[in-house]
Design a protein around this motif. Sequence first.
Motif, PDB file in Angstrom:
ATOM      1  N   HIS A 198       4.297  -2.124   3.508  1.00 53.78           N
ATOM      2  CA  HIS A 198       5.584  -1.677   2.960  1.00 53.78           C
ATOM      3  C   HIS A 198       6.574  -2.842   2.926  1.00 53.78           C
ATOM      4  O   HIS A 198       7.055  -3.284   3.982  1.00 53.78           O
ATOM      5  CB  HIS A 198       6.172  -0.545   3.799  1.00 53.78           C
TER       6      HIS A 198
ATOM      7  N   THR B  99       0.820  -1.214   0.000  1.00 46.61           N
ATOM      8  CA  THR B  99       0.000   0.000   0.000  1.00 46.61           C
ATOM      9  C   THR B  99       0.858   1.270   0.000  1.00 46.61           C
ATOM     10  O   THR B  99       0.326   2.372   0.075  1.00 46.61           O
ATOM     11  CB  THR B  99      -0.915   0.031   1.247  1.00 46.61           C
ATOM     12  N   GLY B 100       2.172   1.094  -0.080  1.00 50.07           N
ATOM     13  CA  GLY B 100       3.075   2.241  -0.075  1.00 50.07           C
ATOM     14  C   GLY B 100       4.436   1.858  -0.609  1.00 50.07           C
ATOM     15  O   GLY B 100       4.648   0.723  -1.060  1.00 50.07           O
ATOM     16  N   ASP B 101       5.368   2.793  -0.558  1.00 43.94           N
ATOM     17  CA  ASP B 101       6.713   2.554  -1.073  1.00 43.94           C
ATOM     18  C   ASP B 101       7.407   1.416  -0.328  1.00 43.94           C
ATOM     19  O   ASP B 101       7.160   1.185   0.860  1.00 43.94           O
ATOM     20  CB  ASP B 101       7.572   3.811  -0.938  1.00 43.94           C
TER      21      ASP B 101
ATOM     22  N   GLN C  39       3.177   7.851   5.149  1.00 45.54           N
ATOM     23  CA  GLN C  39       1.823   8.181   4.688  1.00 45.54           C
ATOM     24  C   GLN C  39       1.769   9.595   4.132  1.00 45.54           C
ATOM     25  O   GLN C  39       1.092   9.859   3.131  1.00 45.54           O
ATOM     26  CB  GLN C  39       0.830   8.023   5.843  1.00 45.54           C
TER      27      GLN C  39
ATOM     28  N   ASP D 141       3.182   9.458   0.679  1.00 43.08           N
ATOM     29  CA  ASP D 141       2.210   8.897  -0.263  1.00 43.08           C
ATOM     30  C   ASP D 141       1.157   9.936  -0.646  1.00 43.08           C
ATOM     31  O   ASP D 141       0.768  10.047  -1.819  1.00 43.08           O
ATOM     32  CB  ASP D 141       1.522   7.669   0.358  1.00 43.08           C
TER      33      ASP D 141
END
Length: 277
Positions: A116, A87-89, A265, A268
Amino acid sequence: MMFRRKRNNYLGGYSGARRGGSRIRTIGKILLAVLIVLVIACGAAAWYVLTPYQPTTEAQQAINATEEGITVHNSDNWIEFAAAKPTGDSVIFYPGARVKPEAYSLVAQRLAKNGHSVYIMKMPFNFAFFKPDAAQAVVDSNPNQKFIIGGHSLGGVFASRYAASHVDQISGVFFLASYPDEKGSLGNSGLPVISITASSDKVLDISKYQAARELLPATAVYYNIPAGNHAQFGSYGEQKGDGPAQITADEQLKQTVNALLSWMQDIDKANDKTSSK
């Protein structure tokens, strides 16, 4: 008279030989002392390099444990905690000096649980300066992923060097009880940065840490963990010269991960705004 002269010459030659022999013995003793010092120094250096801090039992178990939504890949160059639904880097993590990479598995596990994927780099002899560009192999192997890079202690120094020379491949940089040097200056990089420290840390050089703030962007985020120490940014027990922590390792781990997640977050969100324009 002639006999006396010859006798004197003989005695003079004998005296000179004694002096020469004495000098040779003195030089020999000096060389022996130097050799002994070198052997001791080499032995101490070898001991220092070849006796890394080992992961705790809990940290070691995290690599072999089955966690829902996480897959662990232990390769020659890194330990990957892959999030099933990112859901993220992704995160590239450089370990501290003399610390086995497995000691950061609990941090990686919690970040992976929150979407992550994490790559803990394996460094030659557990020193990042032997392989400062280790992250490049991860970046090349995952061309569709975006990466945040950082590290603990000495690992953060070399992570920032990589980021400074690969700004187009990195989304942000984090420091755990660490700071950049001139080669890792991020002041004009435009990258988001977070620096996390602990109040009972006696390993981090505070004067150098404060001076290094000039090498970070004005937007850098600073977070301090009250009563935490240097070693509890990893999971490898006590570290020589460190201050005693007044909070548990789990509490420091929790605060570290929460600070990183909140910061990521924000990255993002910023990236979403940029891509929507």
